[in-house]
Design a protein around this motif. Sequence first.
Motif, PDB file in Angstrom:
ATOM      1  N   UNK A   1       4.612   4.509  13.595  1.00  0.00           N
ATOM      2  CA  UNK A   1       3.311   5.198  13.635  1.00  0.00           C
ATOM      3  C   UNK A   1       3.353   6.539  12.908  1.00  0.00           C
ATOM      4  N   UNK A   2       4.406   7.315  13.124  1.00  0.00           N
ATOM      5  CA  UNK A   2       4.494   8.625  12.478  1.00  0.00           C
ATOM      6  C   UNK A   2       4.632   8.481  10.970  1.00  0.00           C
ATOM      7  N   UNK A   3       5.395   7.500  10.526  1.00  0.00           N
ATOM      8  CA  UNK A   3       5.552   7.260   9.094  1.00  0.00           C
ATOM      9  C   UNK A   3       4.217   6.890   8.455  1.00  0.00           C
ATOM     10  N   UNK A   4       3.452   6.030   9.128  1.00  0.00           N
ATOM     11  CA  UNK A   4       2.131   5.661   8.601  1.00  0.00           C
ATOM     12  C   UNK A   4       1.227   6.880   8.479  1.00  0.00           C
ATOM     13  N   UNK A   5       1.236   7.729   9.504  1.00  0.00           N
ATOM     14  CA  UNK A   5       0.369   8.902   9.490  1.00  0.00           C
ATOM     15  C   UNK A   5       0.768   9.872   8.381  1.00  0.00           C
TER      16      UNK A   5
ATOM     17  N   UNK B   1       0.841  -1.193   0.000  1.00  0.00           N
ATOM     18  CA  UNK B   1       0.000   0.000   0.000  1.00  0.00           C
ATOM     19  C   UNK B   1       0.882   1.252   0.000  1.00  0.00           C
ATOM     20  N   UNK B   2       0.435   2.342  -0.642  1.00  0.00           N
ATOM     21  CA  UNK B   2       1.218   3.585  -0.598  1.00  0.00           C
ATOM     22  C   UNK B   2       1.335   4.156   0.827  1.00  0.00           C
ATOM     23  N   UNK B   3       0.437   3.770   1.703  1.00  0.00           N
ATOM     24  CA  UNK B   3       0.482   4.256   3.084  1.00  0.00           C
ATOM     25  C   UNK B   3       1.659   3.643   3.836  1.00  0.00           C
ATOM     26  N   UNK B   4       2.112   2.469   3.422  1.00  0.00           N
ATOM     27  CA  UNK B   4       3.198   1.792   4.126  1.00  0.00           C
ATOM     28  C   UNK B   4       4.543   1.950   3.431  1.00  0.00           C
ATOM     29  N   UNK B   5       4.696   2.944   2.543  1.00  0.00           N
ATOM     30  CA  UNK B   5       6.003   3.203   1.923  1.00  0.00           C
ATOM     31  C   UNK B   5       7.019   3.545   3.009  1.00  0.00           C
ATOM     32  N   UNK B   6       8.189   2.984   2.901  1.00  0.00           N
ATOM     33  CA  UNK B   6       9.225   3.226   3.898  1.00  0.00           C
ATOM     34  C   UNK B   6       9.140   2.291   5.087  1.00  0.00           C
ATOM     35  N   UNK B   7       8.200   1.363   5.079  1.00  0.00           N
ATOM     36  CA  UNK B   7       8.043   0.385   6.157  1.00  0.00           C
ATOM     37  C   UNK B   7       8.200  -1.008   5.561  1.00  0.00           C
ATOM     38  N   UNK B   8       8.693  -1.926   6.348  1.00  0.00           N
ATOM     39  CA  UNK B   8       8.716  -3.311   5.892  1.00  0.00           C
ATOM     40  C   UNK B   8       7.785  -4.132   6.775  1.00  0.00           C
ATOM     41  N   UNK B   9       7.602  -5.396   6.425  1.00  0.00           N
ATOM     42  CA  UNK B   9       6.610  -6.223   7.124  1.00  0.00           C
ATOM     43  C   UNK B   9       6.992  -6.489   8.574  1.00  0.00           C
ATOM     44  N   UNK B  10       8.261  -6.270   8.937  1.00  0.00           N
ATOM     45  CA  UNK B  10       8.674  -6.485  10.326  1.00  0.00           C
ATOM     46  C   UNK B  10       8.644  -5.195  11.152  1.00  0.00           C
ATOM     47  N   UNK B  11       8.190  -4.101  10.563  1.00  0.00           N
ATOM     48  CA  UNK B  11       8.107  -2.830  11.293  1.00  0.00           C
ATOM     49  C   UNK B  11       7.074  -2.930  12.404  1.00  0.00           C
TER      50      UNK B  11
ATOM     51  N   UNK C   1       4.260  -1.363  14.990  1.00  0.00           N
ATOM     52  CA  UNK C   1       3.271  -0.323  15.239  1.00  0.00           C
ATOM     53  C   UNK C   1       2.606  -0.645  16.571  1.00  0.00           C
ATOM     54  N   UNK C   2       2.092   0.376  17.234  1.00  0.00           N
ATOM     55  CA  UNK C   2       1.399   0.158  18.497  1.00  0.00           C
ATOM     56  C   UNK C   2       0.153   1.026  18.520  1.00  0.00           C
ATOM     57  N   UNK C   3      -0.992   0.383  18.557  1.00  0.00           N
ATOM     58  CA  UNK C   3      -2.276   1.064  18.676  1.00  0.00           C
ATOM     59  C   UNK C   3      -2.896   0.594  19.975  1.00  0.00           C
ATOM     60  N   UNK C   4      -3.078   1.478  20.920  1.00  0.00           N
ATOM     61  CA  UNK C   4      -3.713   1.083  22.174  1.00  0.00           C
ATOM     62  C   UNK C   4      -5.218   1.308  22.064  1.00  0.00           C
ATOM     63  N   UNK C   5      -5.979   0.437  22.685  1.00  0.00           N
ATOM     64  CA  UNK C   5      -7.445   0.499  22.674  1.00  0.00           C
ATOM     65  C   UNK C   5      -7.997   0.661  21.261  1.00  0.00           C
TER      66      UNK C   5
ATOM     67  N   UNK D   1      -8.712   5.254   7.025  1.00  0.00           N
ATOM     68  CA  UNK D   1      -9.289   5.013   8.342  1.00  0.00           C
ATOM     69  C   UNK D   1      -8.283   4.242   9.198  1.00  0.00           C
ATOM     70  N   UNK D   2      -8.059   4.745  10.420  1.00  0.00           N
ATOM     71  CA  UNK D   2      -7.259   4.047  11.423  1.00  0.00           C
ATOM     72  C   UNK D   2      -8.198   3.625  12.550  1.00  0.00           C
ATOM     73  N   UNK D   3      -7.956   2.476  13.146  1.00  0.00           N
ATOM     74  CA  UNK D   3      -8.830   1.956  14.182  1.00  0.00           C
ATOM     75  C   UNK D   3      -8.551   2.489  15.567  1.00  0.00           C
ATOM     76  N   UNK D   4      -7.557   3.352  15.718  1.00  0.00           N
ATOM     77  CA  UNK D   4      -7.206   3.841  17.044  1.00  0.00           C
ATOM     78  C   UNK D   4      -6.851   5.319  16.986  1.00  0.00           C
ATOM     79  N   UNK D   5      -7.209   6.016  18.033  1.00  0.00           N
ATOM     80  CA  UNK D   5      -6.832   7.429  18.122  1.00  0.00           C
ATOM     81  C   UNK D   5      -5.446   7.599  18.739  1.00  0.00           C
ATOM     82  N   UNK D   6      -4.839   6.494  19.176  1.00  0.00           N
ATOM     83  CA  UNK D   6      -3.513   6.580  19.805  1.00  0.00           C
ATOM     84  C   UNK D   6      -2.392   6.460  18.787  1.00  0.00           C
ATOM     85  N   UNK D   7      -2.695   6.611  17.516  1.00  0.00           N
ATOM     86  CA  UNK D   7      -1.687   6.504  16.470  1.00  0.00           C
ATOM     87  C   UNK D   7      -0.544   7.487  16.709  1.00  0.00           C
TER      88      UNK D   7
END
Length: 163
Positions: A99-103, A6-16, A18-22, A79-85
């Motif tokens: 998280x910042x890269x995704x945003x 996905x273009x949203x995950x540019x610069x990330x690999x599958x082992x990166x 992320x942490x979304x709380x709640x 759409x992200x499932x958490x506001x703690x992004x």
Amino acid sequence: MLSTYSPVTDGCDSSSLTLFTNSRGFEALDPGTDEDWTITTFLSTTGQGVAVTEDDQQTQGTYILGAVADGSDGGRLTVFGSSSLLSGQVISQNPSLVNQTLFLNALTATFDDTSTMSIPSKSLETTYNTIQNPGLWSTTYLIILPVGILLCGFVFWLKRRKL
């Protein structure tokens, strides 16, 4: 699981990491007759993900935590499932998260003439030049060196006084 196509995950690999709380997991519904929208999932749970409802019911399955819906008319919804992004507490305690890269990628994925370059902030905290394990150095500088200087001064004073 982070999808890397996905273009949203540019610069990330599958082992990166992320942490979304709640986080609120959701499921993509079949668009039915409205085929003007294409849904692309870029962040989802594994098969062991558990959804807990208000009734304390637990349902195990795969849930979407981040998705992009592209419309045929050029519209786009991310759409992200958490506001703690971008939670300051989460990011400061875990600096290796993407998280910042995704945003930033989610913000600029639609624009062709932009890039996701960001300059990290400079810490304004006072840093002290300290020795971590002083041991012998502290003994040398606090006892041996001052005593040595005093002895040399005392010997010099005695020689001058006798002349």
